[in-house]
Design a protein around this motif. Structure first.
Motif, PDB file in Angstrom:
ATOM      1  N   THR A 467      30.854  32.083  35.498  1.00 38.11           N
ATOM      2  CA  THR A 467      31.546  30.819  35.770  1.00 38.11           C
ATOM      3  C   THR A 467      32.433  30.409  34.601  1.00 38.11           C
ATOM      4  N   ILE A 468      31.930  30.595  33.374  1.00 41.22           N
ATOM      5  CA  ILE A 468      32.727  30.258  32.188  1.00 41.22           C
ATOM      6  C   ILE A 468      34.001  31.108  32.143  1.00 41.22           C
ATOM      7  N   LEU A 469      33.857  32.407  32.397  1.00 39.05           N
ATOM      8  CA  LEU A 469      35.018  33.292  32.368  1.00 39.05           C
ATOM      9  C   LEU A 469      36.031  32.895  33.439  1.00 39.05           C
ATOM     10  N   GLN A 470      35.538  32.561  34.641  1.00 39.20           N
ATOM     11  CA  GLN A 470      36.449  32.177  35.717  1.00 39.20           C
ATOM     12  C   GLN A 470      37.164  30.877  35.400  1.00 39.20           C
ATOM     13  N   THR A 471      36.460  29.922  34.786  1.00 36.66           N
ATOM     14  CA  THR A 471      37.069  28.643  34.413  1.00 36.66           C
ATOM     15  C   THR A 471      38.185  28.844  33.393  1.00 36.66           C
ATOM     16  N   VAL A 472      37.939  29.723  32.406  1.00 35.44           N
ATOM     17  CA  VAL A 472      38.962  30.015  31.397  1.00 35.44           C
ATOM     18  C   VAL A 472      40.189  30.644  32.046  1.00 35.44           C
ATOM     19  N   MET A 473      39.980  31.562  32.997  1.00 38.27           N
ATOM     20  CA  MET A 473      41.096  32.211  33.673  1.00 38.27           C
ATOM     21  C   MET A 473      41.907  31.218  34.503  1.00 38.27           C
TER      22      MET A 473
END
Length: 502
Positions: A467-473
């Protein structure tokens, strides 16, 4: 004689002027679509003033939307609370159906219905009200057809759960409950297009009122049928189905009564035109949202393979329910920013759309911090409301810090998804979700949960990492967006789907 006009012509012209005035009132008072694009923001003082103005517009939409989503999500969660007092097997069955089967269908239907957030929102912003009812009917055709296909999944839940390794007792109970919940599936198919249709017109308050009444009735009858009469799973199914169909029928009565003006002019054969292209956009929307929602479903299923699976599934499902309740706040912001972005892009206001994104991201992040702190403070109390089992409550207590971190991130991520829906980026975000969730998040959760033997906490950490990676993207995509180009594409999209040129 030359200066005289025909009475019928006078009547038509007068009606047209009234409709134009109604449109202006709707756009200024309801959707808050600006008459002109805002000037570039210069300095802290200018930012503060514009932030306050945009916040009022945002909360006008987000407040009722948040309340509506919380009420609707609470229907299933309240059912689990009452069933949890009956027994762990019954709770595991309802948890699997709610968190896996119903969530699967909910995600697919919500995703396909979200095509209307782009189309209806941009049509409303551009003043093409007459197309909104057509869009909704096309969506009904597609979603009801999808519901018929999904019925076969509901009929074979028990063997499917056994096939993937769930225990026989849980699979049997969840399979029976899933068959009883087929009416809810068709309620989803009708409800989501209706909700997006009303949402695009900023008619949030009526949805909030209907959802509030449904929640009150649902709570009473859940207690009455499940505990008082002792109907157990059967009572839970009756109340859940009835509550969803109550909301659907009430919203349809509101629309058919003429309250939406030119946006609803009755049923039309145009609903069956351009279905191929509409299906493609609906599928892209569905893939985007389903990849997010099924991500959580898959992780709950993995919890069923751990030691003492009933406790693991119950504990993780309770935390997912709490996360879901809080994320409903973010989904309310998702709906609000989707309306703001689609309306402003449809009206040709790129700077206003861009500034709306800044306001909603800051607001949702601060709110996520506050909610996570409240959860940590009450970590000794809230598990008692969900289960009478001591082991389940202890597991929920251990997961609470990770749950709090998920709330902070999860309060921003749906907002950025709302930006994507309002702008029509569903296909691009689907690829982002595949990489972040399925290539990174799930393998990380499996490694931590099984190979490093962190159990449920390891699975949860994998989910959080994805989820963190997707939010950053998503944040990077939003930051790099050319909003002038998006406004131009919005006009082209309206023309493509049958609207008139501004």
């Amino acid at each position: 004689m030359e200066n005289e006009t025909h009475p019928l012509l006078d009547s038509l012209l007068s009606k047209r002027r009234e409709e134009d005035q109604q449109l202006l009132r709707l756009r200024s008072a309801a959707s808050f679509t600006a008459e002109v694009d805002i000037e570039p923001v210069n300095g802290l003082r200018d930012f503060s003033v514009q932030f306050g103005v945009e916040s009022k517009k945002l909360w006008y939409l987000a407040g009722p939307a948040i309340f509506t989503t919380i009420c609707q999500y609470s229907l299933g969660a309240i059912t689990q609370v009452f069933v949890g007092q009956v027994g762990t097997l019954q709770l595991a069955a309802v948890s699997l159906e709610n968190s896996v089967i119903a969530m699967f269908s909910y995600g697919l239907m919500l995703g396909m219905g979200s095509a209307l957030e782009t189309l209806c929102g941009q049509a409303f912003g551009a003043g093409q009200l007459n197309m909104m009812g057509i869009y909704m009917q096309r969506s009904w055709v597609i979603l009801i057809t999808t519901a018929i296909i999904l019925t076969f999944v509901y009929l074979y839940v028990e063997p499917l759960l056994k096939l993937i390794g769930q225990s026989d007792d849980i699979s049997k109970a969840a399979g029976v409950f899933a068959i009883w919940m087929i009416p809810q599936l068709f309620a989803y198919a009708v409800n989501f297009p209706v909700a997006k249709f009303l949402q695009a017109q900023s008619k949030m308050m009526v949805m909030a009122l209907i959802s509030a009444v449904a929640l009150v009735l649902h709570t009473f009858f859940s207690w009455f049928l499940i505990l008082k009469l002792g109907w157990g799973l059967a009572g839970a199914a009756i109340v859940l189905n009835s509550s969803w169909w109550f909301m659907v029928v009430a919203q349809l009565i509101y629309i058919f009564s003429g309250t939406c003006g030119r946006a609803w002019s009755g049923f039309s054969w145009k609903a069956f035109q351009n279905l191929g292209g509409f299906v493609r956009l609906s599928v892209a929307s569905a893939v985007m949202l389903c990849l997010e929602m099924w991500y959580l479903v898959i992780l709950i299923l993995f919890a069923g393979y751990l030691k003492n699976p009933e406790v693991a599934v119950d504990g993780m499902s309770i935390c997912m329910n709490i996360l879901g309740w809080v994320v409903m706040v973010a989904i309310g912001f998702n709906a609000a920013i989707s309306v703001r972005i689609s309306n402003e892009l449809g009206a040709g206001h790129p700077r206003t759309a861009k500034f709306s994104v800044s306001v909603v991201v800051i607001t949702s992040f601060i709110l996520g911090i506050v909610l996570s702190l409240i959860l940590i403070i009450t970590r000794n109390q809230f598990p008692i409301a969900f289960s009478s089992n001591k082991n389940v409550r202890e597991l929920v207590y251990e997961l609470t810090p990770w749950l709090a971190a998920s709330i902070v991130i999860g309060n921003v991520q749906p907002v950025l998804s709302g930006v994507a829906i309002g702008a029509g980026w569903q296909g691009l975000v689907a690829y982002v979700n595949i990489g972040c969730y399925y290539v990174f998040g799930i393998p990380l959760g499996l490694v931590l949960g099984y190979m490093i033997d962190m159990g449920v906490i390891g699975i949860w950490c994998g989910m959080l990492g994805g989820t963190i990676l997707q939010t950053v993207m998503l944040f990077w995509l939003t930051y790099r967006t050319n909003w002038n180009k998006e406004a131009s594409m919005a006009e082209d999209r309206i023309l493509q789907w049958g609207g008139d040129k501004r």
